[in-house]
Design an enzyme around this catalytic site. Structure first.
Site, short mmCIF file in Angstrom:
data_model
loop_
_atom_site.label_atom_id
_atom_site.label_comp_id
_atom_site.label_asym_id
_atom_site.label_seq_id
_atom_site.Cartn_x
_atom_site.Cartn_y
_atom_site.Cartn_z
N SER A 1 0.83 -1.20 0.00
CA SER A 1 0.00 0.00 0.00
C SER A 1 0.87 1.26 0.00
O SER A 1 1.66 1.46 -0.91
CB SER A 1 -0.97 -0.05 1.19
N ASP B 1 -9.45 -6.01 -4.11
CA ASP B 1 -8.97 -4.82 -3.39
C ASP B 1 -9.93 -3.65 -3.61
O ASP B 1 -10.17 -3.23 -4.75
CB ASP B 1 -7.57 -4.45 -3.89
N HIS C 1 -7.49 -5.83 0.12
CA HIS C 1 -6.30 -4.97 0.22
C HIS C 1 -5.29 -5.50 1.24
O HIS C 1 -4.09 -5.37 1.05
CB HIS C 1 -6.75 -3.55 0.60
#
Length: 298
Positions: free
Chosen positions: A108, A238, A266
């Site tokens: 991320s 995600d 995610h």
């Protein structure tokens, strides 16, 4: 869990700046060292489920990103992606990780940082793994980005979905981040929230930096500079950063190895830790990357 896995908490300083990290093993083994960069508002401990499935002899380092957990909290200059890259490079030199090429993994926000680091410091890396990284121009916008754009357009000061202030908002955040529903007792949710809320002003400051103009597309803008072998791991479901980013990376880095994980959101490290650990170790142990073996996206 940290103790059980043999991880030791350590600190290192560079001038007045202090980094907090956990590590296991020693560098110089049969495989390169692993440095793991966590995502927004998380900490080094988010990697515990993956470390559990890594070989015991693998040298692994999990660092708290700038301002997070035990690492010094300063200001905006360190929270934009370029600022975080500079601090991580400072950390790498402080613990001597730059003495031989290491394998960098980021997820991320940490994936954005890892990619930009790879663009600026190729000589330090053996290869890099990007797990659902931010910082790209996505062909398809995720539910999270759509909501952010709405907030931006209307200049709402509503709550940011990744910065919960109530247990209901925390439950919504968990739903946003995970494909498989996580059902936690109210007491545990309350405890998690109580740990996060005192940091919310800091999280907001970091968030505004990483979605700001300087950082929003920082990985996209530097893809042409990445020369290290790259692995991409992405949860197909995600909702925070859309999986269409994997095709963007494959187009820009033709020899990158892409792994899309079914029924996963995610939080890949939380939802599929064994799979992630195996993919990382398989890639880490390769002598060379053969573009013909890279998985093509449908």
């Amino acid at each position: 869990m940290r103790r059980r896995l043999g991880l030791v908490i350590r600190y290192c300083t560079s001038g007045s700046y202090r980094f907090c990290y956990s590590s296991r093993g020693t560098p110089g083994g049969a495989t390169p060292s692993l440095l793991l960069l966590h995502g927004f508002s998380a900490s080094k401990d988010m990697w515990l489920p993956i470390v559990k499935h890594l070989p015991r002899g693998q040298h692994v380092v999990c660092v708290d990103m700038p301002g997070h957990e035990g690492t010094t909290r300063t200001g905006a200059q360190d929270y934009c992606i370029q600022g975080q890259v500079a601090r991580i490079h400072q950390f790498v030199k402080s613990i001597g990780l730059d003495k031989r090429p290491f394998h960098l993994v980021g997820t991320s926000m940490g994936g954005n940082v890892a990619g930009v680091y790879a663009a600026h410091h190729p000589a330090h890396l053996s290869r890099v793994t990007l797990m659902c990284p931010a910082g790209l121009v996505f062909p398809t916008e995720s539910e999270f980005i759509v909501r952010l754009r709405e907030m931006e357009k209307t200049q709402q000061q509503g709550s940011i979905p990744l910065i919960p202030t109530t247990t209901q908002e925390l439950e919504s955040m968990l739903k946003l981040c995970c494909y498989t529903p996580i059902s936690l007792p109210k007491q545990l949710l309350r405890g998690l929230l109580d740990n996060r809320v005192p940091n919310n002003d800091f999280y907001k400051e970091v968030f505004m930096e990483i979605v700001g103009e300087k950082s929003r597309h920082s990985l996209q803008e530097r893809l042409h500079l990445i020369t290290s072998p790259v692995q991409v791991i992405w949860g197909k479901e995600d909702q925070v950063v859309d999986v269409s980013g994997a095709a963007v990376l494959q187009a820009a880095l033709p020899n990158c190895q892409v792994e899309l994980i079914e029924n996963c959101g995610h939080s890949v490290a939380l939802e599929r830790p064994r799979k992630s650990a195996n993919l990382i170790m398989d890639f880490l142990s390769k002598k060379e990357v053969n573009g013909g073996n890279a998985k093509k996206l449908s």
